[in-house]
Write an enzyme that holds these catalytic residues in place. Structure first.
Site, PDB file in Angstrom:
ATOM      1  N   TRP A 149     -11.432   1.094   2.300  1.00  0.00           N
ATOM      2  CA  TRP A 149     -11.685   1.657   0.973  1.00  0.00           C
ATOM      3  C   TRP A 149     -12.546   0.749   0.128  1.00  0.00           C
ATOM      4  O   TRP A 149     -13.108   1.170  -0.879  1.00  0.00           O
ATOM      5  CB  TRP A 149     -10.362   1.938   0.268  1.00  0.00           C
ATOM      6  CG  TRP A 149      -9.643   0.690  -0.209  1.00  0.00           C
ATOM      7  CD1 TRP A 149      -9.201  -0.350   0.547  1.00  0.00           C
ATOM      8  CD2 TRP A 149      -9.295   0.356  -1.561  1.00  0.00           C
ATOM      9  NE1 TRP A 149      -8.597  -1.297  -0.228  1.00  0.00           N
ATOM     10  CE2 TRP A 149      -8.631  -0.899  -1.529  1.00  0.00           C
ATOM     11  CE3 TRP A 149      -9.471   0.988  -2.792  1.00  0.00           C
ATOM     12  CZ2 TRP A 149      -8.152  -1.511  -2.685  1.00  0.00           C
ATOM     13  CZ3 TRP A 149      -8.981   0.375  -3.940  1.00  0.00           C
ATOM     14  CH2 TRP A 149      -8.335  -0.859  -3.879  1.00  0.00           C
ATOM     15  N   ASP A 150     -12.623  -0.530   0.522  1.00  0.00           N
ATOM     16  CA  ASP A 150     -13.432  -1.498  -0.224  1.00  0.00           C
ATOM     17  C   ASP A 150     -14.829  -0.950  -0.491  1.00  0.00           C
ATOM     18  O   ASP A 150     -15.411  -1.161  -1.550  1.00  0.00           O
ATOM     19  CB  ASP A 150     -13.684  -2.785   0.557  1.00  0.00           C
ATOM     20  CG  ASP A 150     -12.523  -3.327   1.331  1.00  0.00           C
ATOM     21  OD1 ASP A 150     -11.600  -2.569   1.618  1.00  0.00           O
ATOM     22  OD2 ASP A 150     -12.574  -4.515   1.658  1.00  0.00           O
ATOM     23  N   GLU A 188      -1.004  -4.051  -1.608  1.00  0.00           N
ATOM     24  CA  GLU A 188      -0.397  -4.063  -0.279  1.00  0.00           C
ATOM     25  C   GLU A 188       0.916  -4.832  -0.222  1.00  0.00           C
ATOM     26  O   GLU A 188       1.481  -5.006   0.845  1.00  0.00           O
ATOM     27  CB  GLU A 188      -1.403  -4.595   0.749  1.00  0.00           C
ATOM     28  CG  GLU A 188      -2.557  -3.630   0.904  1.00  0.00           C
ATOM     29  CD  GLU A 188      -3.604  -4.076   1.917  1.00  0.00           C
ATOM     30  OE1 GLU A 188      -3.615  -5.260   2.278  1.00  0.00           O
ATOM     31  OE2 GLU A 188      -4.409  -3.233   2.339  1.00  0.00           O
ATOM     32  N   LYS A 231       0.049  -7.946  -4.808  1.00  0.00           N
ATOM     33  CA  LYS A 231      -0.975  -8.667  -4.053  1.00  0.00           C
ATOM     34  C   LYS A 231      -2.320  -8.566  -4.751  1.00  0.00           C
ATOM     35  O   LYS A 231      -3.080  -9.524  -4.795  1.00  0.00           O
ATOM     36  CB  LYS A 231      -1.064  -8.077  -2.648  1.00  0.00           C
ATOM     37  CG  LYS A 231      -2.007  -8.817  -1.705  1.00  0.00           C
ATOM     38  CD  LYS A 231      -2.067  -8.117  -0.347  1.00  0.00           C
ATOM     39  CE  LYS A 231      -2.978  -8.840   0.632  1.00  0.00           C
ATOM     40  NZ  LYS A 231      -3.272  -8.011   1.825  1.00  0.00           N
ATOM     41  N   GLN A 232      -2.600  -7.383  -5.277  1.00  0.00           N
ATOM     42  CA  GLN A 232      -3.944  -7.131  -5.802  1.00  0.00           C
ATOM     43  C   GLN A 232      -3.863  -6.020  -6.840  1.00  0.00           C
ATOM     44  O   GLN A 232      -2.967  -5.189  -6.797  1.00  0.00           O
ATOM     45  CB  GLN A 232      -4.854  -6.699  -4.672  1.00  0.00           C
ATOM     46  CG  GLN A 232      -4.451  -5.361  -4.037  1.00  0.00           C
ATOM     47  CD  GLN A 232      -4.811  -5.291  -2.580  1.00  0.00           C
ATOM     48  OE1 GLN A 232      -3.963  -5.440  -1.713  1.00  0.00           O
ATOM     49  NE2 GLN A 232      -6.078  -5.088  -2.312  1.00  0.00           N
TER      50      GLN A 232
END
Lengths: 781, 781
Positions: free
Chosen positions: B361-362, B488, B592-593
């Protein structure tokens, strides 16, 4: 389903009157003999044809790597799988040089019979060889409950109409070729040639071999000796090789003459002991068995089982099929657990390689409850095994970042072998299941020494785990988030009601036990603040409830999830896990197996009667029973909320799980927990038995078609006998001091002198019968 | 971190003035050249020493089985992994029979320089051989943006103080030995000898070879030709073998004499075309390249980049390090996407084998936003690639039981390669991310034909997926349960705010596009009820909100979960995923992000200013940035809520991800999305740019240390130039019709003739600076 019209329904035996090669593997499971230490599948004496050859020693396993395409922290890297050890069952027969093989020649009759009272498997066959020679073969096989490393076979061959030359080859065979796996992950990973020869010897009518597994490093010994009787012409010779030992007997039989061979087989294994030690161990056991002799082994076996049935038998009038199946189930539960002594009771017992020979929560939740009241020593042994694995469980908890002990989801040795954590590691309820089994055993036996030495530490270490797994939220509620309950069609959910109630019980039980045994508690490092923390967590335990629906969601938000589209699900799409992704199963309201309903059975005090009825009806609509661990619990709660015909149907499903191969995998071994579940369905279901605070409560009520139920129970030194009809229930003691008990809310006292009896109150209206997903209704009886 | 004091900070180049063998692999990634179709890692010309040799062709992969210890329905069985194709970079040098190897002799100087304007990698070295002969070696390498199958090297060697015999071996090398993998799952699975020779030939100064992958069946061709200049004594010979082709040039150089070799290398590959076709293709491209000549290739490259920088450059005064890093990042983003044409843009571009060469998806979420405004044709190409994989995505959706298309979490060809479904299949947001990228591109370009041919169908098929994934609950809210959002360290949660907002946008966008293109919508089988259903689901979308805390939980119940114990987490325990089980990460409040924070960036309209500030502060405390996809988003939202110094620090982290090897895996390839994120942090962060309904909104505000920001953007046929100081912002057009835009709520019109400027309003008090988990604070600038 086993298409097996040839299984006769008889009260005390399972009789097969015709050999159906299409269901050979299933029959091998059903006819398996075991004592919990040593197991032999019901393979034909002559070895072939077979569905799946199988000889198992509880605990003997090989390691195999667990592969991950994407690895993760804490994933176990090594799995364990049960292996097929040396086969001591094989007795090959040559008739005028033609091998006796049921696929050739003419099998004029063939009957096998598992005798549940004698504890032996009998076989009788008449066969005319391709060359026209007729013989009668009969064998009786036993795996001794009394001498746990011993199995024996009496084998007879008789000439029928004409003289025949016969050759018997009695063998020990190691590293048998196994059928290739069928891709079903529930089947054991086949390991080729798991055993390496270390020693072998033969002489007289005796032979011995010792092997070792390659990676797990276990040493396995097997030995055999023989007694033979036949005509004077009889001759015998013995050979031994790395993977084969053979005693050959030859003679010529005149019509009516018999050659009789008694084969004694013993096994031993060790991870520690030397080759000479293991060799001597099996030879010593063999000498003991031979000295005992065949007749005495048979006699001991019968005496052992007479005692068991006196303590455990269930009589059920009105449904001979279930009567038969419940006894069959009890027999196999006993076989799985009787002499496991220091080892696990695997999900399949020692009847097949299914689930890699692993033990799961099934043991503590379904098998031990039966044994607690029928063979309590086996429960103490099973829990001592769990206790012996505490170092591994502590290590696992520490690896995961928690306190106390985290027992494995599936294992042989005590090390975690589950490679799919959402339905493995996350199913932490197994820890409370173990604690619950320990509490149940202690309440049922009052075994103080066990509580001090084993039970307390099991309770304490699991309570410590729970305390580190949960937390107080800002509302002051104690939550356990992100865990998986019994239902494997949900995972990683918050506040699973079953888990939270079990954890609550675990925390309270640990605190109570620690207070009862302050000295041992001190040795475990327990200080008052820890007890207080357990209590506080238990008191504040969050039990989600959906006020709008008036039902308990299985876990938080469960009842908000999308309903499974049962109308669009075809009969061929069950079990769902083989046709739908976990992703979709987990996020929808579809239940593989009783979860909230199991919570209502084990913790009925947490629910009102109205809640029980509504919850039961709600979950009936969405429970598909793709697991064998469901029908029995549904039977229990159907009975409690008053749907007795439904309870009867679920009892039948649990009881016939393997006799009718309802899950299509009986070939890989029996569903021991479901067979145990049949007893639970009868005793906790129809008789409504619950134990609370060391007292027994009964609410018996029979379905219309059953006329009488009677069973025996061991409880706190007494032997209680309960007899139920539609009109009344009677409670008598076969032995022991008077026992106060509860019948439909009324307190009675049973004594050895006089049965206490009371009428069955009229049943309240349970309302409409709940429905199940289309096509998933249990078969009505 | 790359301990590399030798990287000089220069505005337009990355210069390494000293060779550090300890960080060779990292430097190979940083110095990689690529055009999106063909990629060469920055390996030394002479091949060794190397960290990781790497030559990649976008899409060339091999298959490998994905193993599961416990299989499950819908798990992908075959993975894909990028392979190291024929290495055309190798030019070995012998100096009086001693190989030029920097590990031996004396390297008196060594400099490498990646020239961001010229698009070439230059190298200069002076070396004294063990025997005392001095040479100066210089090379210039390019991978052509203009001729996508062409790479070229100009290589010069000059004798210094004494005459030297030199031998140059210019090679094509296939199936190079690769270093063994290090066990980090993020590293590509090494496939040994992935290519099998089909053909090879050599003659003149030219050689060619064709290979084929064994399982994926891809045919790969490589060819080389040379131009050489040197003393008259110069001689050359050519050889070819299955896995090696070699042109050898020998001569003796007097001091000051130079041997110059220009090497042209071309590649081609196909899954379909025949051996002769592939062979001819690479030879034809080679002929074209040779005809173009070295100087013209260099000239074309410069012109291509001049155009790019005119459209895309970012000037940032006050922080030369970031100025440098942002350009470095933009250059690599261009290299990753410029000529991918019909293939994915992988997470590592073509700079290394990390993540198996997969796209995630980045690309749509971080890389395409940058290219949308700087190189929009690359975005159209990337989305056409996604569109071309629709048949696979439809098949996957159908396999999973859903409608529409389910794009893969990670892939090379479009087939799902994720073997861990909780962080793969369950991360359905990728489908909305793709739809969002299509909408963004269409809004920014007004490309009607793209919308009709590509965009509409992407929107429609993903909207269909969402409609089948969600449902109305009994409160009339539309829920999406059991999915995984961007973070994640959470998985399988209900109503992830990011996912639900993205799905809402997806559903609305599909309905709008279908209404704009009724004919094409008809061809896709869309009837009005389907549009209504999309709208209804979008309107009723459940966005959970925690009233008590006044923040949005990342997903339902998130804010009730236990706080991560940061105090007990040591610095060595990051990244957490390598030290804690997913089980525990998923159930606690640790991020995580950016997830909710990314939702606030992409869907700011769904949050009030107060909510944004509170949410940002809340998630700052629990976000550990164990992913490279976080700092840029935190920069954007830090800037929006007014924490400008924090925005500056996060911008730096994103920009230096690879230059400082912050994730310790730059050796396996660059973090293209993080490098793109540096641009996002500048443009969406410091300049506050958002696009809504086809209009641009800016809220520029500079941190104290930055004095001026200027950048160019392509938007709807205009070329906009934005210049920001602390006092004011100016918006000018370099080309195109007047453009209305918004500056801090004020509407301005930029024209080609006159810049529109407006003052920066005084910043409101943002309140106290949010804190991060101890030890996880970004390094202040």
């Amino acid at each position: 389903m086993i298409e097996h019209p040839a299984f006769d329904v008889e009260p005390w035996c399972l009789r097969e009157t015709q050999l159906n090669l299409d269901v050979l593997a299933q029959a091998e499971s059903v006819f398996a003999l075991s004592n919990g230490h040593l197991g032999w599948r019901g393979n034909l004496d002559e070895g072939e044809p077979h569905g799946l050859p199988g000889s198992y020693l509880n605990g003997v396993h090989e390691l195999r790597p667990l592969p991950y395409a994407e690895a993760g922290y804490g994933y176990p890297e090594s799995g364990q799988t049960v292996i097929n050890v040396t086969n001591g069952k094989v007795i090959r027969l040559l008739v005028d040089d033609e091998p006796f093989d049921v696929r050739y020649g003419e099998l004029t009759s063939h009957e096998r019979m598992l005798d549940l009272r004698a504890g032996v498997l009998r076989r009788r066959a008449e066969w005319i060889s391709p060359a026209g020679c007729g013989v009668r073969v009969s064998s009786t096989r036993l795996v001794s409950f009394v001498q746990r490393s011993v199995a024996a076979i009496e084998y007879r061959v008789e000439a029928l109409d004409s003289p025949v030359r016969v050759v018997l080859q009695s063998e020990l065979v190691t590293n048998e070729q196994l059928p290739a796996p069928n891709g079903d992950p529930r089947v054991s990973a086949v390991l080729e040639e798991p055993l390496r020869s270390e020693d072998h010897a033969g002489g007289g009518l005796r032979a011995m071999m010792v092997h070792r597994t390659q990676r797990s490093g276990l040493r396995v010994g097997a030995a055999m000796d023989h007694v033979i009787e036949g005509p004077p012409s009889m001759q015998a010779a013995t050979e031994s090789f790395a993977d084969l030992a053979r005693v050959t007997v030859t003679t010529t039989l005149e019509p009516g003459q018999v050659l009789r061979l008694v084969k004694f087989v013993t096994y031993g294994w060790s991870a520690e002991r030397s080759l000479p030690a293991v060799r001597d161990q099996v030879v010593a056991a063999l000498t003991g068995a031979v000295k005992t002799g065949w007749e005495e082994l048979v006699h001991e076996q019968r005496a052992y089982l007479d005692d068991f049935w006196e303590r455990a038998d269930v009589e059920l009038d009105g449904d001979p099929g279930i009567q038969h199946a419940v006894r069959f189930g009890l027999f196999h539960v006993l076989q799985a657990g009787a002499r496991a002594e220091g080892r696990a009771i695997p999900a399949k017992g020692l009847t097949g390689p299914g689930y890699d020979g692993h033990a799961f929560w099934d043991t503590e939740t379904f098998v031990l409850p039966v044994l607690t009241y029928t063979a309590p020593q086996a429960v103490a042994d099973a829990l001592r095994w769990r206790h012996s694995t505490l170092p591994l469980a502590r290590e696992r908890a520490s690896q995961l970042g928690f306190k106390g002990a985290a027992f494995p989801w599936r294992t042989i040795t005590g090390a975690e072998c589950s490679s799919y954590w959402p339905a493995g590691t996350a199913a932490f309820h197994i820890n409370a299941d173990i604690a619950h089994a320990a509490s149940r055993y202690m309440n049922a036996t009052g075994n103080e020494r066990f509580e001090r030495d084993v039970g307390l530490e099991l309770l304490v270490e699991t309570a410590r785990l729970w305390l580190s797994l949960g937390h107080f939220d800002s509302h002051g509620r104690w939550r356990i988030d992100g865990v998986t309950g019994p239902d494997e069609y949900s995972a990683i959910a918050d506040n699973n009601v079953y888990t939270n109630l079990m954890a609550q019980h675990n925390l309270r039980g640990a605190a109570d036990a620690a207070r009862r045994h302050p000295q041992q508690a001190g040795q475990l490092g327990i200080e008052p603040p820890e007890l207080d923390a357990w209590q506080a967590a238990a008191e504040a335990m969050l039990i989600p409830y959906d006020e709008r629906l008036g039902v308990h969601p299985q876990a938080e938000a469960f009842t908000e999830h999308q309903a499974w589209d049962f109308a669009a699900t075809s009969a061929g799409q069950y079990p769902l896990l083989l046709h739908f992704p976990y992703f979709d199963l987990y996020r929808k309201q579809v239940v593989k197996q009783a979860d909230l309903v199991l919570a209502m059975h084990l913790h009925g005090e947490a629910f009102t009667d109205e809640q029980k009825a509504r919850n039961f009806a709600y979950y009936e609509q969405i429970t598909v029973r793709d697991s064998s661990l469901s029908a029995c619990t549904q039977a229990v709660m159907a009975a409690e909320v008053g749907h007795l015909a439904l309870a009867h149907a679920y009892l039948a499903e649990a009881a016939f799980m393997d006799l009718e191969d309802l899950e299509h995998n009986t070939r890989d071994g029996l569903h021991i927990a479901s067979l145990a579940g049949a007893w639970i369905a009868v005793v906790a279901g129809l008789a409504g038995m619950r134990e609370r605070g060391g007292a027994l409560y009964f609410c018996p009520r029979l379905p219309d078609d059953l006329t009488r139920l009677a069973f025996a129970l061991s409880f706190r030194g007494r032997r209680l006998r309960v007899e139920v009809t539609h009109e009344e229930a009677a409670y008598g003691l076969l032995a022991g001091d008077p026992l106060e008990l509860h019948h439909h809310g009324q307190t009675l006292t049973a004594t050895a002198a006089r049965r206490a009896s009371a009428p069955i109150p009229p049943a309240p209206d349970p309302g409409p019968t709940p429905s199940q997903p289309p096509g998933r209704e249990p078969t009505p009886r």
